[in-house]
Design a protein around this motif. Structure first.
Motif, PDB file in Angstrom:
ATOM      1  N   UNK A 131       0.798  -1.232   0.000  1.00  0.00           N
ATOM      2  CA  UNK A 131       0.000   0.000   0.000  1.00  0.00           C
ATOM      3  C   UNK A 131       0.829   1.280   0.000  1.00  0.00           C
ATOM      4  N   UNK A 132       2.095   1.193   0.361  1.00  0.00           N
ATOM      5  CA  UNK A 132       2.981   2.364   0.340  1.00  0.00           C
ATOM      6  C   UNK A 132       4.305   1.956  -0.311  1.00  0.00           C
ATOM      7  N   UNK A 133       4.280   1.700  -1.623  1.00  0.00           N
ATOM      8  CA  UNK A 133       5.495   1.216  -2.286  1.00  0.00           C
ATOM      9  C   UNK A 133       6.615   2.241  -2.294  1.00  0.00           C
ATOM     10  N   UNK A 181       2.758  -7.569   0.868  1.00  0.00           N
ATOM     11  CA  UNK A 181       1.593  -6.908   0.267  1.00  0.00           C
ATOM     12  C   UNK A 181       0.307  -7.053   1.083  1.00  0.00           C
ATOM     13  N   UNK A 182       0.237  -8.031   1.992  1.00  0.00           N
ATOM     14  CA  UNK A 182      -0.956  -8.171   2.824  1.00  0.00           C
ATOM     15  C   UNK A 182      -0.765  -7.410   4.127  1.00  0.00           C
ATOM     16  N   UNK A 183      -0.502  -6.127   3.999  1.00  0.00           N
ATOM     17  CA  UNK A 183      -0.218  -5.288   5.151  1.00  0.00           C
ATOM     18  C   UNK A 183      -0.648  -3.864   4.845  1.00  0.00           C
ATOM     19  N   UNK A 184      -0.866  -3.077   5.869  1.00  0.00           N
ATOM     20  CA  UNK A 184      -1.134  -1.663   5.691  1.00  0.00           C
ATOM     21  C   UNK A 184       0.105  -0.816   5.866  1.00  0.00           C
ATOM     22  N   UNK A 185       1.262  -1.459   6.033  1.00  0.00           N
ATOM     23  CA  UNK A 185       2.505  -0.753   6.353  1.00  0.00           C
ATOM     24  C   UNK A 185       3.493  -0.808   5.193  1.00  0.00           C
TER      25      UNK A 185
END
Length: 231
Positions: A131-133, A181-185
């Motif tokens: 989510x924040x590449x 990728x399965x994270x909000x961080x």
């Protein structure tokens, strides 16, 4: 003194609260111990040792640390990012291996083992699906740059399977890694070195070298997160 002391305490508590929080994940665990080194030691044992040292070094940089899977009991990959929720950054610690086709047989302390001579060096992975590449890549590049400055060499082997994100600093895309990728961080996966390489395995066990590597990784994370906080 009665007026100043509460203000000092408040300032300190504000500083601590504002410090970025880093979730440090120990790759693999009790059920799945990961790769086996050239001398028969589990990857999980390598991961746990380095993650503990990194956590201590991050705290010395005045960063907060959330320990994830340090007891090796988190079996689900999806549960690792969940355990890191509320942190500012996620780093999963691993040590690398190689495919069966590149392994050779030898014996260590009376037991048959396998090793490689063709792959060594660290690798850092990010996911374009994170989510924040942008932050993930910035932190990965900062870590890689500090590793190189400290004298560590990135592995070029990953070019066989992965697209470069910052190849000069040893950063590669690995989009399908669950913990990335399965994270909000913003998140990276750090491969400290190749434990199937007999010489590098011994280097990875050297306490002085471990400390130098932990210092490089912690410095890269701190530089990245404090820049982000300033933005």
């Amino acid at each position: 003194m009665k007026t100043i002391l509460p203000l000092v305490v408040l300032a300190l508590s504000t500083t601590v609260a504002a410090a970025p929080l880093v979730a440090v994940d120990v790759g693999h665990g009790i059920q799945d111990s990961g790769a086996i080194s050239a001398r028969g030691r589990t990857e999980f044992a390598f991961n746990r040792d380095f993650a503990g040292l990194l956590a201590t070094t991050l705290r010395q940089r005045e960063l907060g640390v959330r320990e994830v899977n340090f007891d090796g009991r988190i079996g689900s990959l999806h549960a690792r990012p969940q355990a890191a929720e509320g942190s500012d950054f996620f780093i999963s610690i691993h040590h690398d291996s190689i495919g069966e086709a590149w392994l050779l047989d030898w014996e260590w302390e009376g037991k048959p083992q396998r090793y490689t001579e063709v792959k060594r060096g660290y690798g850092i992975f990010v996911s374009a699906q994170n989510p924040d590449p942008a932050t993930s890549l910035r932190c990965a590049s900062a870590i890689g740059a500090m590793m190189r400055r400290a004298g560590f060499e990135p592995s070029t082997w990953h070019a066989r399977k992965h697209q470069p994100a910052d190849a000069e600093n040893g950063v590669w895309y690995y989009d399908n890694l669950v913990v990335l990728y399965r994270t909000g961080l913003p998140a990276v996966l750090f491969e400290a070195g190749v434990i199937k390489h007999r010489d590098e395995e011994l280097e990875l066990l050297d306490p002085v070298r471990q400390a130098r590597m932990a210092d490089a990784v912690a410095t890269g994370i701190a530089a990245c997160l404090y820049v982000k906080a300033a933005d």
